[in-house]
Enzyme design. Structure first.
Site, PDB file in Angstrom:
ATOM      1  CG  ASP A  85       5.830  -4.774   2.778  1.00  0.00           C
ATOM      2  OD1 ASP A  85       6.426  -5.522   3.631  1.00  0.00           O
ATOM      3  OD2 ASP A  85       4.938  -5.057   1.847  1.00  0.00           O
ATOM      4  CG  ASP A 137       5.866  -0.418  -1.924  1.00  0.00           C
ATOM      5  OD1 ASP A 137       5.239   0.184  -2.405  1.00  0.00           O
ATOM      6  OD2 ASP A 137       6.155  -1.717  -1.958  1.00  0.00           O
ATOM      7  CG  ASN A 181       3.147  -1.727   1.582  1.00  0.00           C
ATOM      8  OD1 ASN A 181       2.831  -2.717   1.774  1.00  0.00           O
ATOM      9  ND2 ASN A 181       3.852  -1.242   0.587  1.00  0.00           N
TER      10      ASN A 181
END
Length: 248
Positions: free
Chosen positions: A193, A174, A179
């Site tokens: 994440d 992701d 992130n």
């Protein structure tokens, strides 16, 4: 994911995990998941930490994320897992806060050139550091299509055959720009994440990271992220992995 707007009701489980420390809601997602920052204010606390809470979901789980964080921690800066668990309907994950701020903190929204460079360099560092050999997690195309099928998502047959692998790496899973964490000097300092982390073509991450620059900074930054990563643009692989992301 987005920054919560207005007053957010704190679930009882989160209040218990906070152990009396002040809480600020920092993220919410489309399935009802919430992330809070707990500010450690006493010598007996665990310090600043993030508390993720949300409904069980077939795409990934916080137990999966805890496993991946523990595996990645010897190689790259990621949050330390303090606790995770679940009940019949929800799950939670508590991690120690890392230094730095998200690449979509207002500080970096105001300076996308620096932020995009840091995200690209941070993604390359993650890909270079995490060892493919011995990685127990798979994020390749067949695994992603199988996961989608379990969730009742039909991936078009045209998406089932990926372009030839450019470079096999352990992907973030992701790699959207929020992130990556960035320090005050404009350098990446960590990744968060990682619930979908696994082995795949590096363009599975690169395409999504580049695409997410437009969502967060506006148009015109995708090529700068790819350049900061250190490769030439690859329109075919980028288009395929963008479409796969949207399809799954």
């Amino acid at each position: 994911m987005s920054i919560p707007v207005g007053e957010i009701e704190v679930p009882g489980r989160v209040r218990g995990l906070a152990e009396g420390d002040p809480l600020d809601a920092v993220w919410t997602n489309a399935i009802g998941g919430l992330t809070f920052r707990a500010t450690g204010r006493t010598a007996d606390s665990h310090g600043d930490r993030f508390l993720k809470w949300g409904p069980r979901h077939l795409e990934t789980s916080m137990a999966d994320e805890a496993d991946r964080l523990a595996w990645a921690a010897p190689f790259i800066p990621v949050p330390e897992v303090l606790e995770h668990g679940s009940d019949a309907t929800h799950e939670w994950l508590v991690t120690r806060a890392l230094p730095g701020r998200s690449a979509v903190d207002p500080r970096w929204i105001a300076d996308p050139e620096t932020a995009v460079r840091a995200v690209g360099q941070g993604l390359r560092a993650l890909h270079d550091a995490l060892p493919v050999d011995g990685c127990p997690f798979d994020w390749g195309v067949p695994a992603r299509i199988a996961n989608a099928r379990r969730r009742g998502v039909v991936v078009p047959a045209t998406m089932h055959e990926a372009p030839p692998i450019d470079r096999l790496v352990v992907c973030h899973g992701d790699a959207c720009v929020p992130n990556t964490l960035i320090d005050d000097a404009g350098a990446w300092v960590g990744h968060v994440d990682l619930g979908a982390l696994g082995v795949a073509d590096r363009w599975a991450d690169l395409a999504v990271a580049a695409m997410s620059t437009e969502w967060n900074y506006g148009p015109g930054w995708a090529d700068a992220l790819v350049a900061a990563y250190g490769v030439e643009p690859d329109p075919v692989r980028a288009a395929y992995y963008r479409d796969l992301w949207n399809a799954t």
